[in-house]
Design an enzyme around this catalytic site. Structure first.
Site, PDB file in Angstrom:
ATOM      1  N   SER A  93       0.848  -1.187   0.000  1.00  0.00           N
ATOM      2  CA  SER A  93       0.000   0.000   0.000  1.00  0.00           C
ATOM      3  C   SER A  93       0.894   1.251   0.000  1.00  0.00           C
ATOM      4  O   SER A  93       1.769   1.389  -0.853  1.00  0.00           O
ATOM      5  CB  SER A  93      -0.957  -0.038   1.188  1.00  0.00           C
ATOM      6  OG  SER A  93      -1.921   0.979   1.088  1.00  0.00           O
TER       7      SER A  93
ATOM      8  N   HIS B 157      -7.309  -4.926  -2.174  1.00  0.00           N
ATOM      9  CA  HIS B 157      -6.173  -4.114  -1.760  1.00  0.00           C
ATOM     10  C   HIS B 157      -5.248  -4.903  -0.838  1.00  0.00           C
ATOM     11  O   HIS B 157      -5.618  -5.244   0.287  1.00  0.00           O
ATOM     12  CB  HIS B 157      -6.668  -2.859  -1.057  1.00  0.00           C
ATOM     13  CG  HIS B 157      -5.583  -1.927  -0.647  1.00  0.00           C
ATOM     14  ND1 HIS B 157      -4.758  -1.303  -1.555  1.00  0.00           N
ATOM     15  CD2 HIS B 157      -5.165  -1.514   0.575  1.00  0.00           C
ATOM     16  CE1 HIS B 157      -3.888  -0.552  -0.917  1.00  0.00           C
ATOM     17  NE2 HIS B 157      -4.121  -0.664   0.381  1.00  0.00           N
TER      18      HIS B 157
ATOM     19  N   ASP C 158      -8.160  -4.075  -6.747  1.00  0.00           N
ATOM     20  CA  ASP C 158      -7.764  -3.174  -5.669  1.00  0.00           C
ATOM     21  C   ASP C 158      -8.822  -2.084  -5.560  1.00  0.00           C
ATOM     22  O   ASP C 158      -9.102  -1.378  -6.534  1.00  0.00           O
ATOM     23  CB  ASP C 158      -6.393  -2.575  -5.988  1.00  0.00           C
ATOM     24  CG  ASP C 158      -5.783  -1.814  -4.834  1.00  0.00           C
ATOM     25  OD1 ASP C 158      -6.543  -1.196  -4.066  1.00  0.00           O
ATOM     26  OD2 ASP C 158      -4.549  -1.821  -4.693  1.00  0.00           O
TER      27      ASP C 158
END
Length: 477
Positions: free
Chosen positions: A112, A394, A353
């Site tokens: 991330s 994600h 995502d």
């Protein structure tokens, strides 16, 4: 307020000569344990256990200062790139003091925003790192955060309750869209298995306007209204201003939209007090607006992509670096220093995502390949490889084989010259005793289904024979 860069460093007694800078996620502020978890759902090991010396940091502020650290210009810079540039030489000196020598090999990795930190290392500190692992990177994070506000605005137009954006696109309605995607795209990789490997072919095969049932009367979960289809199409196309100019990136339609992680980013984080509105309003825009903490939902709904979006690139006498400067590499297509050092970069991202579009990363990689197409020393794929994970949300989860070891693939590439053509990924279904279970996987998948993650632009295709639950029966082509 007082600011400083907090860190934790762990130095194993049985050191393997390697160093890992562990980039952490979100808006940072927390010193995560320096163990070297740098991506993949339910990892089976970590860098510290394997003998790496590992450092982790809070990127220059505490959790108590989130998100208001954004009013301090130096805290912004430390969050963007200052922390890693200051900690890297310190960490290497500490390693030398502990072991009597500097690291044999140095790596930067994260997931991330931690993946973005890793990409910052590749461009701002190319002489300090041999290998970069960017998992689910928030590469153009300010733009992605603003895109989330656009998502909130689109969902609001069709939500039956604007205080609950999930009413705009319910789970049963998401299942209806997923079924339509499967009907058009599942077979394109050579087998009907509940996965869409051929992402590019699916872009042409599936059209939300043509292939999703339209409600003739009331919404009932088995169809979408014309207004819903328009709103969802707008979300997947990405934000635009009043001139129709694209401001971020498209997103591919993927089965992972069924995942609760995808839903959380779209329905909650896009208006929440801890995610995208406060990041845009306090950390990224110039000038910052502290009222966003109390008014995150109105801020998201009223964000103007003509007048507010340019604030992400703005500066003034106090904030002399914009978010598009301190959050991004100085030249994202110039990786010459990393190349000529012999460094390698590996990027992995889920096709579903919910916050950082895989298409944004793919667009960057396409430009990188074009930039190095005429390079006489090396092509982009000789030192940078990009892997998409179909169905993955994600960082992990979704409807995907999301358990994989990209760090060892990077180490073998850096230290032994083994180019990663494929990385084996495993599902975490009920009954799989290895790692954390993903309870959202379809019941007809083998609990330990495996698939190869293929180096882009290749995709995993079934060979036509053998157990389709095993990666060995798929080729990358």
């Amino acid at each position: 307020q007082q600011y400083q860069i907090g860190f934790e460093m762990r130095l194993p007694l049985d050191w393997n000569g390697r160093f890992l800078y562990q980039g952490n996620g979100g808006t940072d502020g927390n010193i995560a344990q320096a163990v070297g978890n740098v991506g993949s759902g339910g990892p089976l090991t970590n860098a510290l256990y394997e003998g790496f010396a590992v450092i982790s940091s809070d990127a220059g502020h505490s959790t108590q200062q989130n998100p208001t650290f954004g009013i301090d210009p130096q805290a912004r810079i430390d969050y963007g790139y200052g922390a890693i540039t200051k900690l890297t030489p310190m960490a290497k000196n500490l390693i030398k003091a502990a072991y009597g020598k500097i690291p044999d090999r140095s790596y930067a990795g994260g997931t991330s925003n931690g993946g973005r930190h890793a990409m910052i290392a590749a461009t701002r500190l190319p002489n300090d790192y041999d290998g970069i692992l960017a998992s689910t990177p928030g590469f153009h994070l300010p733009r992605a955060a603003a895109a989330q506000l656009y998502t909130a605005q689109q969902l609001r137009t069709v939500a039956t309750d604007e205080n609950d954006l999930s009413t705009a696109f319910t789970l049963s309605e998401r299942q209806t869209v997923a079924n339509s995607i499967l009907a058009r795209c599942d077979h394109l990789d050579g087998i009907v298995d509940g996965m869409v490997q051929d992402i590019e072919a699916c872009r042409s095969a599936f059209n939300i306007y043509k292939h999703v049932p339209v409600c003739q009367k009331e919404r009932n979960g088995n169809c979408l209204s014309t207004a819903q289809i328009q709103a969802i199409s707008n979300i997947f196309t990405g934000p635009v201003n009043s001139k129709g100019e694209a401001l971020y990136a498209t997103q591919p339609y993927d089965l992972g939209l069924l995942g609760s992680n995808w839903a959380s980013w779209k329905f909650e984080s896009s208006v929440g007090t801890a995610r995208d509105p406060v990041a845009v309003g306090i950390i990224f825009q110039v000038p910052p607006d502290l009222t966003v903490v109390q008014n995150s939902r109105p801020f998201a709904f009223n964000f103007n992509f003509d007048t507010d979006y340019p604030k992400l690139s703005a500066t003034n006498d106090t904030y002399q670096e914009s978010a598009m400067s301190f959050m991004l590499p100085p030249n994202e297509l110039n990786l010459d220093p990393l190349l000529y050092r012999g460094g390698k970069m590996l990027i992995v991202q889920g096709a579903a995502d919910g916050v950082f579009s895989v298409d944004d990363t793919q667009n960057w990689y396409d430009q990188l390949m074009q930039s190095y197409a005429n390079n006489t020393s090396a092509k982009a794929s000789d030192f940078v490889r990009f892997f998409r994970v179909p169905g993955m949300n994600h960082s992990s989860a979704g409807l995907a084989t999301d358990q994989f070891d990209a760090l060892h693939a990077l180490v073998r590439w850096v230290e032994y010259g083994e180019k990663p053509e494929r990385i084996i990924a495993t599902a975490r279904g009920i009954g799989n005793l290895s790692g954390k279970i993903n309870t959202e996987l379809p019941s007809d998948w083998a609990a330990d289904r495996t698939r190869p993650l293929c180096a882009y632009p290749l995709i995993a295709r079934y060979k036509g024979q053998g157990d389709s639950e095993k990666a060995e029966n798929f080729s990358c082509s």
